[in-house]
Design a protein around this motif. Sequence first.
Motif, short mmCIF file in Angstrom:
data_model
loop_
_atom_site.label_atom_id
_atom_site.label_comp_id
_atom_site.label_asym_id
_atom_site.label_seq_id
_atom_site.Cartn_x
_atom_site.Cartn_y
_atom_site.Cartn_z
N LYS A 191 -0.10 2.70 6.17
CA LYS A 191 -0.93 0.96 6.79
C LYS A 191 -2.28 1.45 6.66
O LYS A 191 -2.79 2.57 7.17
CB LYS A 191 -0.35 0.69 8.11
CG LYS A 191 0.82 0.71 7.84
CD LYS A 191 1.88 0.37 9.66
CE LYS A 191 2.81 -0.40 9.57
NZ LYS A 191 3.76 0.45 11.26
N THR A 243 5.06 5.94 5.78
CA THR A 243 4.59 4.44 5.23
C THR A 243 2.99 4.47 5.88
O THR A 243 2.60 5.67 6.76
CB THR A 243 5.51 3.74 6.43
OG1 THR A 243 6.81 3.21 5.90
CG2 THR A 243 4.43 2.06 5.93
N MET A 301 -0.09 -2.48 3.29
CA MET A 301 1.22 -1.90 3.81
C MET A 301 1.70 -0.51 2.53
O MET A 301 2.13 -1.60 1.64
CB MET A 301 2.03 -1.61 4.41
CG MET A 301 3.37 -0.63 4.76
SD MET A 301 4.61 -1.78 6.65
CE MET A 301 5.17 -1.81 5.50
#
Length: 174
Positions: free
Chosen positions: A155, A153, A165
């Motif tokens: 961000k 992920t 995100m």
Amino acid sequence: MRILALALAALIFAGCSPVESDKPASPAEESEEEVLPVEPDGSIGDGIGRPMLMPMVYDEFSQAIEAGAGCAFIAQGNTEPLFAATAPDSDKIAGKGAIKINDTVVVLERNGVGLAQVEAGGVFSSEAVEVTIEHPGGEPSSEKEGTYFWPATLKISQDESGSNMYEGIYECGA
């Protein structure tokens, strides 16, 4: 019994029918439904501005950060990275990352030194932007010799522009 059922049905329908009133409608009743803006990716947003990263080709990020061993975050549905980072295999030199936002490549610094720090992901930042790469660690997967990756992920937080995100993979190698 039948008369009672008909009377009850008449009361129910009477309660559902519009009632005329001499009272003027409030401004909230007169306004149309609020339309939310469309995000750059085409989805309907909530009106909050968010930083939108753009994919980069090698020539774009290699001019901003040193060539060599490093990692790249590739979002689902993309083939080009949204983020790239490199670091020399040294315990004295910090890694650097690059993103492209508003057609501008922005260089980010990594806290910590060496290639292992870049592989671990973590926080890369500049004066106005912070990017965090999170992946589960552990044993990575490999598609081809010399590269390995984790599901990850990304961000991003940008001063004045909120946060966003992305889901994808964090691929490292030479």
